[in-house]
Motif scaffolding. Structure first.
Motif, PDB file in Angstrom:
ATOM      1  N   LYS A   1      34.100  -3.947  33.784  1.00  0.00           N
ATOM      2  CA  LYS A   1      33.534  -5.036  33.013  1.00  0.00           C
ATOM      3  C   LYS A   1      33.918  -4.903  31.540  1.00  0.00           C
ATOM      4  N   GLN A   2      34.337  -6.023  30.952  1.00  0.00           N
ATOM      5  CA  GLN A   2      34.747  -6.014  29.561  1.00  0.00           C
ATOM      6  C   GLN A   2      33.510  -5.947  28.676  1.00  0.00           C
ATOM      7  N   LYS A   3      33.492  -4.987  27.745  1.00  0.00           N
ATOM      8  CA  LYS A   3      32.307  -4.742  26.944  1.00  0.00           C
ATOM      9  C   LYS A   3      32.244  -5.613  25.687  1.00  0.00           C
ATOM     10  N   PHE A   4      33.381  -5.838  25.025  1.00  0.00           N
ATOM     11  CA  PHE A   4      33.352  -6.489  23.725  1.00  0.00           C
ATOM     12  C   PHE A   4      33.485  -8.007  23.785  1.00  0.00           C
ATOM     13  N   GLY A   5      34.428  -8.505  24.532  1.00  0.00           N
ATOM     14  CA  GLY A   5      34.660  -9.941  24.552  1.00  0.00           C
ATOM     15  C   GLY A   5      35.362 -10.386  23.283  1.00  0.00           C
ATOM     16  N   ARG A   6      34.915 -11.494  22.707  1.00  0.00           N
ATOM     17  CA  ARG A   6      35.568 -12.043  21.516  1.00  0.00           C
ATOM     18  C   ARG A   6      35.270 -11.243  20.262  1.00  0.00           C
ATOM     19  N   SER A   7      34.185 -10.494  20.243  1.00  0.00           N
ATOM     20  CA  SER A   7      33.859  -9.731  19.039  1.00  0.00           C
ATOM     21  C   SER A   7      34.802  -8.552  18.829  1.00  0.00           C
ATOM     22  N   PHE A   8      35.626  -8.226  19.827  1.00  0.00           N
ATOM     23  CA  PHE A   8      36.585  -7.129  19.694  1.00  0.00           C
ATOM     24  C   PHE A   8      37.589  -7.403  18.584  1.00  0.00           C
ATOM     25  N   VAL A   9      37.857  -8.653  18.298  1.00  0.00           N
ATOM     26  CA  VAL A   9      38.841  -9.019  17.277  1.00  0.00           C
ATOM     27  C   VAL A   9      38.363  -8.622  15.880  1.00  0.00           C
ATOM     28  N   LEU A  10      37.078  -8.389  15.692  1.00  0.00           N
ATOM     29  CA  LEU A  10      36.562  -8.004  14.384  1.00  0.00           C
ATOM     30  C   LEU A  10      36.991  -6.600  13.980  1.00  0.00           C
TER      31      LEU A  10
ATOM     32  N   GLY B   1      31.778  -3.299   7.515  1.00  0.00           N
ATOM     33  CA  GLY B   1      30.787  -4.217   8.070  1.00  0.00           C
ATOM     34  C   GLY B   1      31.333  -5.033   9.228  1.00  0.00           C
ATOM     35  N   LEU B   2      32.568  -5.469   9.127  1.00  0.00           N
ATOM     36  CA  LEU B   2      33.182  -6.224  10.222  1.00  0.00           C
ATOM     37  C   LEU B   2      33.338  -5.359  11.470  1.00  0.00           C
ATOM     38  N   MET B   3      33.711  -4.098  11.268  1.00  0.00           N
ATOM     39  CA  MET B   3      33.873  -3.215  12.427  1.00  0.00           C
ATOM     40  C   MET B   3      32.534  -2.909  13.088  1.00  0.00           C
ATOM     41  N   ILE B   4      31.500  -2.713  12.296  1.00  0.00           N
ATOM     42  CA  ILE B   4      30.168  -2.452  12.852  1.00  0.00           C
ATOM     43  C   ILE B   4      29.620  -3.710  13.518  1.00  0.00           C
ATOM     44  N   LEU B   5      29.915  -4.867  12.950  1.00  0.00           N
ATOM     45  CA  LEU B   5      29.449  -6.127  13.506  1.00  0.00           C
ATOM     46  C   LEU B   5      29.966  -6.361  14.922  1.00  0.00           C
ATOM     47  N   ALA B   6      31.141  -5.830  15.223  1.00  0.00           N
ATOM     48  CA  ALA B   6      31.697  -5.977  16.569  1.00  0.00           C
ATOM     49  C   ALA B   6      30.820  -5.290  17.607  1.00  0.00           C
ATOM     50  N   PHE B   7      30.157  -4.214  17.224  1.00  0.00           N
ATOM     51  CA  PHE B   7      29.291  -3.494  18.158  1.00  0.00           C
ATOM     52  C   PHE B   7      27.879  -4.062  18.201  1.00  0.00           C
ATOM     53  N   VAL B   8      27.433  -4.657  17.099  1.00  0.00           N
ATOM     54  CA  VAL B   8      26.055  -5.128  17.002  1.00  0.00           C
ATOM     55  C   VAL B   8      25.876  -6.510  17.622  1.00  0.00           C
ATOM     56  N   VAL B   9      26.833  -7.399  17.381  1.00  0.00           N
ATOM     57  CA  VAL B   9      26.706  -8.788  17.832  1.00  0.00           C
ATOM     58  C   VAL B   9      26.840  -8.861  19.348  1.00  0.00           C
TER      59      VAL B   9
END
Length: 62
Positions: A2-11, A45-53
């Protein structure tokens, strides 16, 4: 798997790009510490946002 990040991986690469750009610019031009710190903070912040969102699921109506 299962893909964990989805679209937020691009951050994550965008955040790394901001950090790398900050290092490159600070070597070429004299940047104030506040500007350098702000741009490094934006990158982190952008890198952390990928894990939080997470995608918010709509509430089910009964």
């Amino acid at each position: 798997m299962k893909q964990k990040f989805g679209r937020s991986f691009v951050l994550i690469p965008i955040g790394l790009f901001f950090i790398a750009l900050t290092f490159i610019l600070s070597r070429k031009i004299a940047m104030p510490d506040a500007i350098r710190g702000f741009s490094m903070g934006v990158g982190l912040g952008l890198m952390i946002l990928a894990f939080v969102v997470r995608k918010i699921k709509p509430a089910s109506h009964q």
